[in-house]
Design a protein around this motif. Structure first.
Motif, PDB file in Angstrom:
ATOM      1  N   SER A  28       0.838  -1.205   0.000  1.00  0.00           N
ATOM      2  CA  SER A  28       0.000   0.000   0.000  1.00  0.00           C
ATOM      3  C   SER A  28       0.871   1.253   0.000  1.00  0.00           C
ATOM      4  O   SER A  28       0.593   2.223  -0.719  1.00  0.00           O
ATOM      5  N   GLU A  83     -10.551   3.810   4.188  1.00  0.00           N
ATOM      6  CA  GLU A  83     -10.527   3.640   2.737  1.00  0.00           C
ATOM      7  C   GLU A  83      -9.166   3.178   2.229  1.00  0.00           C
ATOM      8  O   GLU A  83      -8.997   2.974   1.023  1.00  0.00           O
ATOM      9  N   SER A  89     -10.287  -2.455   1.351  1.00  0.00           N
ATOM     10  CA  SER A  89     -11.013  -1.218   1.040  1.00  0.00           C
ATOM     11  C   SER A  89     -11.402  -1.175  -0.430  1.00  0.00           C
ATOM     12  O   SER A  89     -12.505  -0.723  -0.770  1.00  0.00           O
ATOM     13  N   TYR A  90     -10.517  -1.631  -1.302  1.00  0.00           N
ATOM     14  CA  TYR A  90     -10.825  -1.628  -2.733  1.00  0.00           C
ATOM     15  C   TYR A  90     -12.046  -2.509  -3.016  1.00  0.00           C
ATOM     16  O   TYR A  90     -12.950  -2.121  -3.770  1.00  0.00           O
ATOM     17  N   GLY A  95     -14.038  -0.793  -6.055  1.00  0.00           N
ATOM     18  CA  GLY A  95     -13.119  -0.157  -6.999  1.00  0.00           C
ATOM     19  C   GLY A  95     -13.490   1.259  -7.381  1.00  0.00           C
ATOM     20  O   GLY A  95     -13.105   1.720  -8.467  1.00  0.00           O
ATOM     21  N   ILE A 104     -11.345   3.508  -9.402  1.00  0.00           N
ATOM     22  CA  ILE A 104      -9.971   3.487  -8.901  1.00  0.00           C
ATOM     23  C   ILE A 104      -9.237   2.394  -9.669  1.00  0.00           C
ATOM     24  O   ILE A 104      -9.762   1.287  -9.850  1.00  0.00           O
ATOM     25  N   VAL A 106      -7.240  -0.708 -10.865  1.00  0.00           N
ATOM     26  CA  VAL A 106      -7.024  -2.020 -10.266  1.00  0.00           C
ATOM     27  C   VAL A 106      -5.553  -2.269  -9.965  1.00  0.00           C
ATOM     28  O   VAL A 106      -5.212  -3.198  -9.216  1.00  0.00           O
ATOM     29  N   TYR A 108      -3.678  -0.679  -8.017  1.00  0.00           N
ATOM     30  CA  TYR A 108      -3.373  -0.475  -6.600  1.00  0.00           C
ATOM     31  C   TYR A 108      -3.476  -1.773  -5.804  1.00  0.00           C
ATOM     32  O   TYR A 108      -2.509  -2.145  -5.118  1.00  0.00           O
ATOM     33  N   PRO A 109      -4.579  -2.497  -5.858  1.00  0.00           N
ATOM     34  CA  PRO A 109      -4.586  -3.785  -5.141  1.00  0.00           C
ATOM     35  C   PRO A 109      -3.641  -4.817  -5.755  1.00  0.00           C
ATOM     36  O   PRO A 109      -3.134  -5.677  -5.036  1.00  0.00           O
TER      37      PRO A 109
END
Length: 287
Positions: A28, A83, A89-90, A95, A104, A106, A108-109
């Motif tokens: 993260s 968040e 959170s995702y 998303g 958002i 994808v 990031y996760p």
């Protein structure tokens, strides 16, 4: 291997789980690193030029890895703590931004999950040792460098140089290879791509790669020694060539379109990190 006594007393399954969990949280933070370091470099350069010219600074506010708080790129909504829980959170937000409901990415996760899986794999592979802790740090650095280079075709000194020095410091105690092999590996790793760069420039009259690639190869040489360089160079070149050909066939890029080489060097580094001994029969590995 050099065992860490505190870790050796814990169950192996717990160590792998803990490494994955920590990797998830660090992933993260790596999303912040990936997004902000190139902008920090851009802002610092713009401020420096403006200062030399006696002009007002274009970016006078503080901008680093801690401030300002993360915000939605669409509406500017500041991300609350709830968040920002990795992956969870995702999924909970499906998303989308909690405020404007814009999607958002994808990635990031995916960065979080990739960091978690590779961190857990490093602990499983090396066990409760100094090598495992070092390998996890290398994983974090290589994930960040891969994504930054893919986005911007930059390999920041803020990551490549500490990675190089850390490799040399670890090998003062022979964590991966003897110090002499590490020093030669750092120098040879840098010089082999530096030489390829100048040869390509003399033949074709243009640049074929960036200086960040030299530093990253030098850093991997510092970690794994000069014996790993054939594997690192061959693997990264082969995968990079396949990728380039695939882009040409798909007609998504022209022959003159540059693409980042850092992700392929980083990928080769991960292969040597986890499978170096298995590459030895091919004459490509390290001791």
């Amino acid at each position: 291997m050099l065992q860490v006594s505190v870790l050796a007393a814990l169950p192996p399954a717990f160590l792998v789980f803990a490494a994955g969990l920590i990797g998830l949280m660090v992933g993260s933070f790596l999303n912040v690193v990936i997004h902000r370091i190139p902008r920090m470099m851009e802002y610092d350069e713009a401020n420096y030029i403006a200062e030399l010219r006696g002009e007002p600074l274009p970016h006078p506010g503080r901008y680093n890895l801690m401030v300002p708080r993360s915000a939605c790129p669409h509406c500017g909504h500041q991300i609350a703590a709830w968040e920002n829980i990795p992956v969870v959170s995702y999924l909970f937000l499906r998303g989308r931004c909690a405020a404007c409901r814009k999607p958002i990415s994808v990635r990031y996760p995916l960065v979080e999950l990739t960091t978690a899986v590779l961190s857990a794999l490093a602990m499983w592979h090396y066990g409760p040792t100094v090598q495992a802790l070092a390998a996890i740090v290398m994983v974090w650095a290589l994930v960040a460098l891969t994504m930054i280079d893919a986005d911007t075709q930059l390999l920041p000194d803020q990551i490549t140089l500490p990675l190089l020095w850390l490799g040399l410091l670890l090998n003062l105690q022979g964590v991966f290879v003897p110090l002499a092999d590490a020093v030669i590996g750092a120098a040879a790793g840098y010089l082999v791509l530096w030489s390829a760069y100048w040869l390509f420039k003399l033949v074709r009259g243009k640049e074929g790669m960036g200086y960040g690639d030299f530093k990253l190869m030098g850093a991997l040489g510092a970690w794994f020694g000069w014996q790993a360089l054939p594997a690192l160079v061959l693997l990264s070149s082969m995968v990079g060539a396949v990728f380039g050909i695939a882009m040409l066939v798909a007609r998504r890029q022209g022959r003159e379109t540059p693409f980042p080489f850092g992700p392929f060097i980083a990928g080769a580094g991960l292969l040597v990190l986890f499978f170096g001994a298995d590459l030895l029969p091919l004459g490509l590995g390290i001791r």
